[in-house]
Write an enzyme that holds these catalytic residues in place. Structure first.
Site, PDB file in Angstrom:
ATOM      1  N   LYS A  93       0.784  -1.321  -0.218  1.00 45.25           N
ATOM      2  CA  LYS A  93       0.036  -0.045   0.068  1.00 45.25           C
ATOM      3  C   LYS A  93       1.161   1.217  -0.093  1.00 45.25           C
ATOM      4  O   LYS A  93       0.955   2.013   0.859  1.00 45.25           O
ATOM      5  CB  LYS A  93      -0.833  -0.147   1.276  1.00 45.25           C
ATOM      6  CG  LYS A  93      -1.983  -0.999   0.965  1.00 45.25           C
ATOM      7  CD  LYS A  93      -3.168  -0.919   2.181  1.00 45.25           C
ATOM      8  CE  LYS A  93      -4.147   0.115   2.115  1.00 45.25           C
ATOM      9  NZ  LYS A  93      -5.028   0.169   0.958  1.00 45.25           N
TER      10      LYS A  93
HETATM   11  N1  PMP Z   1      -6.536  -3.374  -3.717  1.00 47.82           N
HETATM   12  C1  PMP Z   1      -6.396  -2.046  -3.367  1.00 47.82           C
HETATM   13  C2  PMP Z   1      -6.018  -1.165  -4.373  1.00 47.82           C
HETATM   14  C3  PMP Z   1      -6.610  -1.581  -2.158  1.00 47.82           C
HETATM   15  O1  PMP Z   1      -6.411  -0.320  -1.869  1.00 47.82           O
HETATM   16  C4  PMP Z   1      -7.398  -2.420  -1.026  1.00 47.82           C
HETATM   17  C5  PMP Z   1      -7.790  -1.790   0.011  1.00 47.82           C
HETATM   18  N2  PMP Z   1      -6.625  -1.954   0.990  1.00 47.82           N
HETATM   19  C6  PMP Z   1      -7.484  -3.826  -1.477  1.00 47.82           C
HETATM   20  C7  PMP Z   1      -7.420  -4.441  -2.790  1.00 47.82           C
HETATM   21  C8  PMP Z   1      -8.157  -4.512  -0.522  1.00 47.82           C
HETATM   22  O2  PMP Z   1      -7.270  -4.870   0.728  1.00 47.82           O
HETATM   23  P1  PMP Z   1      -7.837  -5.159   2.136  1.00 47.82           P
HETATM   24  O3  PMP Z   1      -8.844  -6.149   1.941  1.00 47.82           O
HETATM   25  O4  PMP Z   1      -6.614  -5.553   2.751  1.00 47.82           O
HETATM   26  O5  PMP Z   1      -8.006  -3.946   2.498  1.00 47.82           O
END
Ligand code: PMP
Length: 417
Positions: free
Chosen positions: A157
């Site tokens: 992220k």
């Molecule tokens: N892809 C992106 C680009 C995201 O920003 C997120 C949110 N964090 C996700 C997928 C899903 O990840 P998570 O389930 O860990 O929040």
């Protein structure tokens, strides 16, 4: 909406709880100019932080991949997260930890910059309009693609990766869509702008792209784990966009997005389950129906001609909560005519839910097999108090909450024993 810099309370900032509006960074911060920033997003449900350790772990992983050394241990960040959630008294909300490079240097090289860390949290509801969460959202297919894994640490992220997401999201919104499906650098299905994607095929198996050029979401992994416990087949594979027409269902997963049904992607349409036929009685079943109705589903309760006997108890106060927001239909299911009415409704709904004892559904023609014959796509939910096969399954336990709280139902002989 109150702008994010004008809110009240505290933000955990470089190991201090600082007044929300006093947390400032200089305009010449490296993080701002060169996107040298990594972040996380977590949810709090009923005061509990969901998967805190996993998110902190990923926070440190993102930082390491981006060559950012967080000046705290994972334990310290876990504790800081708990501290700020409790200081802000967030019960159902969102948490945003982030780390960025400061203003000691202002060039591509950033070796001497200080790493700052902050954690903010606030009460927050649904990311998408709650109405759309039951109707299903509409996605376009973005003209922007996820970069190849050789271009950037894709499994993080890292703030810079989100420039592509914002471009895609804005493009989608300006065309009247809620979100955007992004393809990867090879033109295969990747993910939405802030959430992973799953498809359901006609056999009920789930297909989801392999996260080899985008984030492997923590919600994605949770959904895969849950599906495995339910014997739902999960197929992680490369998915071509032209395969979308073969899928019957689609949903997004993410911390912010939670699990959100998708009604369409470009010209491809998917089925969204939003009508529930609820034959459950007393407390737990109807309450489940009512909570789903609160989220926007249409819940039609089938009751006896006299009504669920819970309606008479406590001067009828309880159903104000346990049946709130649902529609009611009184049918005499002991008659052939009543059973026919029920069987005519089954093809029109998405979910059939009941808590009858084993044997009873067969007698009125709504066993799983019978319901499937009437509606091959039906989702069949049995929520009896003692399960369908256990030693007490023959007992009329329709209110496991009461049983669990008092232990009485479990120990006292059933009136029908
Ligand atoms: N892809 C992106 C680009 C995201 O920003 C997120 C949110 N964090 C996700 C997928 C899903 O990840 P998570 O389930 O860990 O929040």
């Amino acid at each position: 909406m109150i702008p994010y810099d004008k809110r009240e309370g505290k933000i955990w900032y470089n190991n201090d709880l600082v007044d929300w509006q006093d947390v400032k960074l200089h305009v010449l911060s490296h993080g701002l100019h060169y996107a040298s920033c990594v972040f996380e997003g977590l949810r709090v449900y009923d005061g509990e932080i969901f998967k805190l350790e996993e998110h902190t772990e990923r926070f440190f992983y993102s930082a390491k991949r981006m060559d950012i050394k967080i000046p705290y241990s994972q334990d310290e960040i876990n504790n800081a997260t708990k501290k700020i959630v409790s200081a802000q008294n967030v019960k159902n909300g969102y948490i945003r930890p982030f780390a960025w490079r400061g203003s000691e240097m202002m060039a591509i090289s950033a070796q001497q910059t200080k790493i700052h860390v902050a954690i903010a949290t606030w009460e927050w509801g649904s990311y998408f309009d709650p109405k759309l969460k039951t109707e299903g959202i509409k996605l376009n297919i973005s003209k922007w693609k996820r970069p190849s894994p050789e271009s950037i640490p894709w499994d993080t992220k890292a703030a810079g990766l989100y420039m592509i997401c914002t471009l895609s999201k804005h493009e989608a919104e300006s065309q009247g869509y809620t979100d955007s499906l992004m393809l990867d650098h090879e033109g295969k299905v990747a993910e939405a702008t802030g959430a992973n994607i799953f498809f359901k095929d006609k056999d009920g198996s789930l297909h989801t792209p392999i996260p080899d050029s985008f984030l492997d979401g923590i919600t994605r992994r949770t959904v895969i784990d849950i599906a495995k416990t339910k014997n739902i087949k999960i197929i992680e594979r490369k998915i071509n966009p032209d395969e979308l027409e073969n899928f019957v269902g689609c949903f997004l997963t993410g911390t912010a997005a939670e699990v959100t049904p998708v009604a369409s992607i470009d010209k491809y349409k998917f089925k969204v389950c939003n009508t529930i036929l609820d034959l459950s009685t007393v407390i737990a079943g109807p309450l489940a129906g009512s909570l789903i109705a609160e989220l926007g589903a249409r819940v039609i309760r089938i009751e006896t001609l006299e009504g669920d006997w819970m309606r008479k108890g406590f001067n009828g106060i309880a159903p104000n909560r346990t049946m709130a927001g649902t529609e009611g239909l009184s049918i005499n299911l002991k008659t052939k005519e009543g059973q026919e009415i029920l069987q005519r409704l089954i093809p029109k709904v998405d979910v059939l839910m009941h808590n009858m004892r084993p044997g009873a559904p067969e007698r009125i023609g709504i066993s799983f097999e019978q319901a499937r014959q009437l509606n091959p796509d039906i989702n069949y939910l049995y929520i009896g108090g003692y399960g369908s096969t256990g030693p007490y399954s023959h007992r009329p336990a329709m209110h496991p909450i009461g049983g669990a709280v008092s232990c009485l139902l479990y120990t006292s002989p059933s009136p029908r024993d």
